[in-house]
Design a protein around this motif. Structure first.
Motif, PDB file in Angstrom:
ATOM      1  N   GLN A 311      -4.125  -0.347  -2.784  1.00  0.00           N
ATOM      2  CA  GLN A 311      -3.802   1.053  -3.053  1.00  0.00           C
ATOM      3  C   GLN A 311      -2.563   1.463  -2.263  1.00  0.00           C
ATOM      4  N   LEU A 312      -2.506   1.017  -0.993  1.00  0.00           N
ATOM      5  CA  LEU A 312      -1.346   1.303  -0.155  1.00  0.00           C
ATOM      6  C   LEU A 312      -0.104   0.609  -0.701  1.00  0.00           C
ATOM      7  N   THR A 313      -0.268  -0.637  -1.139  1.00  0.00           N
ATOM      8  CA  THR A 313       0.857  -1.397  -1.697  1.00  0.00           C
ATOM      9  C   THR A 313       1.467  -0.672  -2.890  1.00  0.00           C
ATOM     10  N   PHE A 314       0.608  -0.110  -3.741  1.00  0.00           N
ATOM     11  CA  PHE A 314       1.108   0.552  -4.946  1.00  0.00           C
ATOM     12  C   PHE A 314       1.635   1.958  -4.654  1.00  0.00           C
ATOM     13  N   SER A 315       0.848   2.760  -3.916  1.00  0.00           N
ATOM     14  CA  SER A 315       1.216   4.172  -3.724  1.00  0.00           C
ATOM     15  C   SER A 315       2.372   4.335  -2.746  1.00  0.00           C
ATOM     16  N   LEU A 316       2.291   3.695  -1.577  1.00  0.00           N
ATOM     17  CA  LEU A 316       3.367   3.826  -0.596  1.00  0.00           C
ATOM     18  C   LEU A 316       4.634   3.134  -1.082  1.00  0.00           C
ATOM     19  N   LEU A 367       6.713  -6.470   0.605  1.00  0.00           N
ATOM     20  CA  LEU A 367       6.753  -6.307   2.059  1.00  0.00           C
ATOM     21  C   LEU A 367       5.474  -5.663   2.577  1.00  0.00           C
ATOM     22  N   ILE A 368       4.993  -4.632   1.892  1.00  0.00           N
ATOM     23  CA  ILE A 368       3.771  -3.948   2.323  1.00  0.00           C
ATOM     24  C   ILE A 368       2.573  -4.888   2.233  1.00  0.00           C
ATOM     25  N   LEU A 369       2.488  -5.663   1.144  1.00  0.00           N
ATOM     26  CA  LEU A 369       1.372  -6.598   0.985  1.00  0.00           C
ATOM     27  C   LEU A 369       1.361  -7.620   2.117  1.00  0.00           C
ATOM     28  N   PHE A 370       2.508  -8.208   2.425  1.00  0.00           N
ATOM     29  CA  PHE A 370       2.564  -9.206   3.488  1.00  0.00           C
ATOM     30  C   PHE A 370       2.305  -8.578   4.859  1.00  0.00           C
ATOM     31  N   PHE A 371       2.716  -7.341   5.041  1.00  0.00           N
ATOM     32  CA  PHE A 371       2.447  -6.645   6.302  1.00  0.00           C
ATOM     33  C   PHE A 371       0.939  -6.496   6.500  1.00  0.00           C
ATOM     34  N   CYS A 372       0.231  -6.122   5.444  1.00  0.00           N
ATOM     35  CA  CYS A 372      -1.222  -5.952   5.530  1.00  0.00           C
ATOM     36  C   CYS A 372      -1.922  -7.276   5.811  1.00  0.00           C
ATOM     37  N   ILE A 373      -1.463  -8.359   5.163  1.00  0.00           N
ATOM     38  CA  ILE A 373      -2.069  -9.673   5.417  1.00  0.00           C
ATOM     39  C   ILE A 373      -1.829 -10.099   6.863  1.00  0.00           C
ATOM     40  N   ALA A 374      -0.609  -9.870   7.373  1.00  0.00           N
ATOM     41  CA  ALA A 374      -0.309 -10.184   8.774  1.00  0.00           C
ATOM     42  C   ALA A 374      -1.184  -9.357   9.710  1.00  0.00           C
ATOM     43  N   LEU A 375      -1.468  -8.108   9.332  1.00  0.00           N
ATOM     44  CA  LEU A 375      -2.328  -7.235  10.135  1.00  0.00           C
ATOM     45  C   LEU A 375      -3.738  -7.816  10.220  1.00  0.00           C
ATOM     46  N   PHE A 376      -4.255  -8.292   9.096  1.00  0.00           N
ATOM     47  CA  PHE A 376      -5.582  -8.918   9.100  1.00  0.00           C
ATOM     48  C   PHE A 376      -5.606 -10.136  10.023  1.00  0.00           C
ATOM     49  N   GLU A 377      -4.540 -10.944   9.979  1.00  0.00           N
ATOM     50  CA  GLU A 377      -4.500 -12.165  10.779  1.00  0.00           C
ATOM     51  C   GLU A 377      -4.384 -11.852  12.262  1.00  0.00           C
ATOM     52  N   ASP A 378      -3.467 -10.954  12.630  1.00  0.00           N
ATOM     53  CA  ASP A 378      -3.178 -10.697  14.036  1.00  0.00           C
ATOM     54  C   ASP A 378      -4.289  -9.929  14.743  1.00  0.00           C
ATOM     55  N   THR A 379      -5.060  -9.132  14.014  1.00  0.00           N
ATOM     56  CA  THR A 379      -6.167  -8.410  14.643  1.00  0.00           C
ATOM     57  C   THR A 379      -7.391  -9.286  14.840  1.00  0.00           C
ATOM     58  N   LEU A 510       6.140  -7.657  11.990  1.00  0.00           N
ATOM     59  CA  LEU A 510       7.379  -7.621  11.210  1.00  0.00           C
ATOM     60  C   LEU A 510       7.957  -9.024  11.012  1.00  0.00           C
ATOM     61  N   ILE A 511       7.838  -9.874  12.037  1.00  0.00           N
ATOM     62  CA  ILE A 511       8.331 -11.249  11.904  1.00  0.00           C
ATOM     63  C   ILE A 511       7.531 -11.993  10.842  1.00  0.00           C
ATOM     64  N   HIS A 512       6.187 -11.849  10.891  1.00  0.00           N
ATOM     65  CA  HIS A 512       5.341 -12.494   9.879  1.00  0.00           C
ATOM     66  C   HIS A 512       5.680 -11.987   8.479  1.00  0.00           C
ATOM     67  N   MET A 513       5.826 -10.679   8.365  1.00  0.00           N
ATOM     68  CA  MET A 513       6.127 -10.070   7.067  1.00  0.00           C
ATOM     69  C   MET A 513       7.461 -10.586   6.533  1.00  0.00           C
ATOM     70  N   TRP A 514       8.465 -10.624   7.389  1.00  0.00           N
ATOM     71  CA  TRP A 514       9.795 -11.030   6.946  1.00  0.00           C
ATOM     72  C   TRP A 514       9.838 -12.510   6.598  1.00  0.00           C
ATOM     73  N   ARG A 516       7.565 -14.372   5.347  1.00  0.00           N
ATOM     74  CA  ARG A 516       6.939 -14.637   4.053  1.00  0.00           C
ATOM     75  C   ARG A 516       7.703 -13.974   2.911  1.00  0.00           C
ATOM     76  N   SER A 517       8.437 -12.917   3.219  1.00  0.00           N
ATOM     77  CA  SER A 517       9.182 -12.226   2.167  1.00  0.00           C
ATOM     78  C   SER A 517      10.510 -12.901   1.869  1.00  0.00           C
ATOM     79  N   LYS A 518      11.004 -13.719   2.798  1.00  0.00           N
ATOM     80  CA  LYS A 518      12.286 -14.389   2.568  1.00  0.00           C
ATOM     81  C   LYS A 518      12.230 -15.287   1.333  1.00  0.00           C
ATOM     82  N   MET A 519      11.066 -15.868   1.066  1.00  0.00           N
ATOM     83  CA  MET A 519      10.918 -16.715  -0.115  1.00  0.00           C
ATOM     84  C   MET A 519      11.173 -15.907  -1.383  1.00  0.00           C
ATOM     85  N   PHE A 520      10.662 -14.667  -1.400  1.00  0.00           N
ATOM     86  CA  PHE A 520      10.857 -13.777  -2.547  1.00  0.00           C
ATOM     87  C   PHE A 520      12.341 -13.494  -2.745  1.00  0.00           C
TER      88      PHE A 520
END
Length: 724
Positions: A311-316, A367-379, A510-514, A516-520
Motif C-alpha cells: 500500500q505504501l509502495t503504491f500510494s507514496l 525504491l520504496i519496495l526495496f527500502f521496506c525489504i531492507a527494513l525487515f532484514e535490518d530490524t 539506503l545502501i541496501h535499497m540503492w 538492489r535498485s541499481k540493477m533496475f
C-alpha cells in the motif's frame, strides 16, 4: 608513502558485520561472486590516514568446517588470498557462540582483531565484558563497537592497522592450546609437516594443516598429498593413526573431542572475562516476540506488514511517479516541436522515450519496495517471518528457512535463488528454487501499477497485495505437488536463530535499497533500451502498407464538409464545429494507426499468438508484450508503451490508451495473474540453470507458463460466467 592492505571481515550471521562493512566502505562497494561458487562477494575501499584499505566482507558463517559454500568461500579466502588481517565481528551479547568461529580463525595463524559488536545490546542485557583481559588471553586487540550507530569503527580501523604493522615487525600469533591428548596428536602430525621444505607451509599454517588432517578434512588432505608427496602421505597416515588412538581412548571421533576442547577453552575465556547481570534486565526482543511470533497473532500481523508495504509502495510512490511522468511528457513534447517528421524522430519519441519512459517512472515504487525489504532484514523481522511461515511451509514439505529466499524474491528472483545455497539438503534447495519464481519480483510491479491503476483506481494497493498473496499460495501448493512427484522423503527439521531486534540505521537502509535498485537502472541503458528499439522496429516495418480504407480521403472529406458548414455557421457554432472536426479526424487517424500496427511485423506476430491469449482475455498487443517479457519483465510495460503509441502524449498516457483499446477490468486482472505466474525472466532462468541444472531450468519455464495460463483462464472465464 601510502601503504595498501587487505582486511577481511568475518563473523556469524546476524552479528552486525554488514553494518560495519557499510560504514567502512560507504558507496565504494562492488558486488560479485566468489570464484567457483555462487556465494555473493562484497568488496569496498577505505582511505584511512596513511593507508589504503581493501575491505572484503566474507560470507556469514558459524564455523570454518567445509560443509556449506559460505564456509568454503570464507576459509579459502583467508588461506589462499592471505589477507593482511582478519577482523572477527563478534556478537557481544552472545560471546560464547561467537568464540567458536573466533578460535578457528586464530587456528589459521593470521593477524586478527576482535570487534565486540552490538555492545549496547550486551549492556542492555546486563552483560559486562572485560575487553582488556580478553585481549590478554587471546593475544590480540579487542575493540567495542556499535556497528549500526558507527561507534568504535574509527578505533577499530586504527587498531587493525597497528596490528598489521606489528606483524610486519615480527609479532606472531599466540596458538590456542587444547587438551593433552589433542595437543599430542597435533604435535605428532606437525613434526612431519614441518620437515617439508614447502615454502607455503609456514609455521602457523602448518599447525592448522595438522588440525585439519586430524579432522579428516578432505580438501586439505588432497592439497597436502599433491604438494608434499612423500611427507604428505606420511602425515596423512600419522593423522589416521592418531584418530584411531583418540577413538579408542574416548569412544568418539577426533572432531567431537576437539569440539569439546574448543568449548572448554571458550567456557574458560567466558568465565574469566564476562559478568552477566541479565537477571536484572528486561529482554525487549523476547517481549516483542510474545506478540509478533504468537501462534494466533503472528501471521495476521505479518500479513498486515506485507499489505502495508505494498500500500505504501503504491500510494507514496504515486507522487514522485507523477513528477517523473510529467518530466518524460515534457521532454517528449519539446522534442516533438523541435524535430522535423522523420524516421529518426519516430525512433526517438515512439521507440526510445516511449519505451524507457514507460518504465523509469516506476523507479520510486521500486525504491520504496526495496527500502521496506531492507527494513525487515535490518530490524530482525525477516527471521521471524521465516519462523512464522514454518508451519505453512511444511504443507509443501519444506521448512521456514526456505521462506527467506522466497521472501527475497519480492525484490529479485536472481539473488533469491542464489540464497537457497544456505539450505542444507539438495532436495529442499531445488524445490525452493522451483517455487521462488512464483514470488512476484519488483520487475513485475510496473505492470501491476499500470493495470491496477488504470482499472481499479483507489483499490490498486489492495489488488497488488492480493496478487502477491496469491503468488505465495500458488508457490506453496506447487511445492506440495512437486514434492509428491519429484522430491519424496521426510521433511527436514527447522532450527533457526532469531536475532535480537535492532534499530535500523538510515544509512544502512539506503545502501541496501540503492544496491538492489541499481540493477533496475542498469536495465534502462541495456535490455530495456535495446528491447524498445527492437519493438519499435517491428512495429514500424514494413513501411509500405496497403490500407483497407482510404483514410486520407476520409480526412479530406471531413475537412471539406466542415468548411461548408463553417461558412454558414455563426461564431459560437464555429467553435463547436472545430472541436467536432478535430475529434473525427483523431478517430480516423487512430483507426489508421491501429491498422498500420496490426499489419506490421509485430502485429503479424501478435495475431499469430491471438488464439493462445484470446481464451484468457488478453489482446494481441498485450500478448506480444508478454512474449517480450521473457527478456525482462520491465520490458512488458515498455512494449505496451511503444505498441499503444504513448510517446508523444502527456499525463496518464498508457493508462488512457489501455482503456481506449477495449481492455476491461476483468481482462486486466487476467493479465496481471499471467504476469505474476508465467515464465521468469531470462536472467532467472540462467540462474536456475547454474544453481540446479538445465533440466530443471527447462522444466521451470514450461511449468510456470502452464500454471499461469491455467490460472488466468480460470480467472477470466469465471469472471465472464459471473457477469452473465
Amino acid at each position: 608513502m601510502r601503504q595498501t592492505y587487505t582486511i577481511a571481515l568475518a563473523g556469524n550471521p546476524n552479528c552486525g558485520k554488514t553494518s560495519i562493512f557499510n560504514h567502512l566502505t560507504g558507496a565504494r562497494q562492488k558486488v560479485g561472486n566468489w570464484p567457483g561458487v555462487t556465494v555473493e562477494k562484497k568488496e569496498g575501499l577505505l582511505r584511512h590516514r596513511d593507508a589504503d584499505l581493501r575491505i572484503v566482507d566474507l560470507p556469514g558463517t558459524y564455523s570454518l568446517t567445509p560443509f556449506s559454500m559460505e564456509e568454503i568461500a570464507a576459509r579459502d579466502f583467508v588461506i589462499n588470498e592471505a589477507p593482511d588481517l582478519v577482523i572477527n565481528i563478534i556478537d557481544a551479547s552472545n560471546l560464547e557462540r561467537s568464540l567458536f568461529l573466533a578460535l578457528q580463525i586464530l587456528e589459521l595463524g593470521r593477524p586478527a582483531v576482535f570487534a565486540l559488536n552490538m555492545a549496547d545490546t550486551a549492556q542492555a542485557k546486563g552483560i559486562r565484558i572485560d575487553e582488556k583481559k580478553l585481549s590478554d588471553l587471546l593475544g590480540l586487540p579487542v575493540v567495542f563497537t556499535v556497528g549500526n550507530r558507527n561507534k568504535g569503527i574509527g578505533d577499530l580501523v586504527d587498531r587493525a592497522i597497528e596490528e598489521i604493522r606489528a606483524f610486519e615487525k615480527g609479532k606472531k600469533t599466540r596458538p590456542i592450546r587444547y587438551g593433552k591428548e589433542v595437543e599430542d596428536s597435533i604435535s605428532r602430525v606437525l613434526t612431519i609437516l614441518d620437515s617439508d621444505p614447502d615454502p607455503e607451509n609456514i609455521e602457523a599454517l602448518s599447525r592448522w594443516n595438522a588440525i585439519k588432517l586430524l579432522e579428516d578434512d578432505r580438501i586439505v588432505k588432497e592439497r597436502i598429498l599433491v604438494r608434499m608427496s612423500g611427507a604428505g602421505e606420511e602425515a596423512v597416515a600419522e593423522a589416521k593413526a592418531c584418530r584411531k588412538r583418540i577413538f579408542d581412548q574416548f569412544q568418539d571421533d577426533f572432531e567431537i573431542v576437539l569440539t569439546e576442547d574448543r568449548y572448554g577453552v571458550i567456557a574458560g575465556i567466558v568465565k574469566e572475562t564476562v559478568t552477566n547481570l541479565a537477571s536484572r534486565r528486561i529482554d525487549m526482543s523476547r517481549n516483542i516476540d510474545l506478540v509478533l511470533t504468537d501462534r494466533f497473532l503472528g501471521i495476521p500481523v505479518f500479513i498486515f506488514f506485507i499489505w502495508a508495504m505494498f500500500q505504501l509502495t503504491f500510494s507514496l510512490g504515486a507522487y514522485p511517479m507523477g513528477w517523473i511522468e510529467s518530466g518524460v511528457g515534457f521532454l517528449s513534447a519539446r522534442l516533438d516541436l523541435m524535430l522535423e517528421p522523420s524516421l529518426f524522430k519516430s525512433l526517438l519519441l515512439d521507440g526510445i522515450i516511449a519505451g524507457i519512459g514507460s518504465v523509469i517512472i516506476f523507479l520510486p515504487n521500486i525504491l520504496i519496495l526495496f527500502f521496506c525489504i531492507a527494513l525487515f532484514e535490518d530490524t530482525g523481522y525477516m527471521a521471524r517471518a521465516a519462523f512464522l511461515m514454518d508451519r505453512v511451509m511444511h504443507t509443501s514439505g519444506l521448512h521456514g528457512k526456505s521462506f527467506i529466499p522466497m521472501l527475497m524474491g519480492f525484490g529479485c528472483s536472481v539473488p533469491a535463488i542464489m540464497a537457497t545455497r544456505t539450505l542444507e539438503h539438495e532436495k529442499d534447495r531445488i524445490l525452493t528454487i522451483l517455487m521462488t519464481p512464483f514470488m512476484s519480483c519488483s520487475a513485475r510491479l510496473p505492470v501491476y501499477i499500470v493495470l491496477a491503476g488504470s482499472f481499479f483506481a483507489h483499490r490498486a494497493g489492495t489488488i497488488i497485495f492480493c496478487l502477491y498473496t496469491a503468488g505465495i499460495l500458488i508457490a506453496i501448493l506447487s511445492g506440495r505437488l512437486l514434492r509428491s512427484m519429484f522430491f519424496k522423503g521426510e521433511d527436514a527439521p527447522f532450527v533457526m536463530e532469531l536475532p535480537p531486534y535492532r534499530t535500523p540505521m538510515l544509512k544502512s537502509l539506503l545502501i541496501h535499497m540503492w544496491d538492489r535498485s541499481k540493477m533496475f537502472l542498469r536495465k534502462m541503458g541495456g535490455v530495456i533500451l535495446i528491447g524498445s528499439i527492437i519493438i519499435w522496429g517491428l512495429s514500424n516495418f514494413p513501411r509500405n502498407i496497403s490500407y483497407s480504407v482510404d483514410y486520407q480521403g476520409q480526412i479530406k472529406q471531413v475537412m471539406e464538409a466542415a468548411e461548408t458548414q463553417m461558412a454558414a455557421a455563426e461564431e459560437k457554432e464555429q467553435k463547436i464545429l472545430k472541436d467536432q472536426v478535430s475529434h473525427k479526424i483523431m478517430e480516423i487517424e487512430n483507426k489508421r494507426e491501429q491498422e498500420r500496427v496490426a499489419k506490421s511485423y509485430i502485429g503479424r506476430l501478435g495475431h499469430a499468438l491471438e488464439p493462445l491469449f484470446q481464451p484468457i482475455g488478453i489482446g494481441w498487443r498485450a500478448g506480444v508484450a508478454l512474449v517480450t517479457g521473457f527478456v525482462a519483465k520491465e520490458v512488458v510495460v515498455s512494449t505496451m508503451g511503444v505498441l499503444y503509441g504513448v510517446g508523444e502524449e502527456n499525463g496518464k498516457a498508457l493508462e488512457s490508451a489501455l482503456r481506449k483499446s477495449g481492455m476491461t477490468p476483468l481482462s486486466a486482472l487476467s493479465m496481471m495473474v499471467f504476469v505474476l505466474l508465467y515464465v521468469p525472466c531470462f536472467a532467472t532462468v540462467m540462474t536456475i540453470y547454474r544453481e540446479a541444472s538445465a533440466r530443471w531450468a527447462l522444466f521451470n519455464v514450461i511449468y510456470t507458463t502452464m500454471v499461469a495460463w491455467a490460472m488466468s483462464f480460470l480467472v477470466y472465464q469465471t469472471g465472464c460466467f459471473l457477469q452473465g
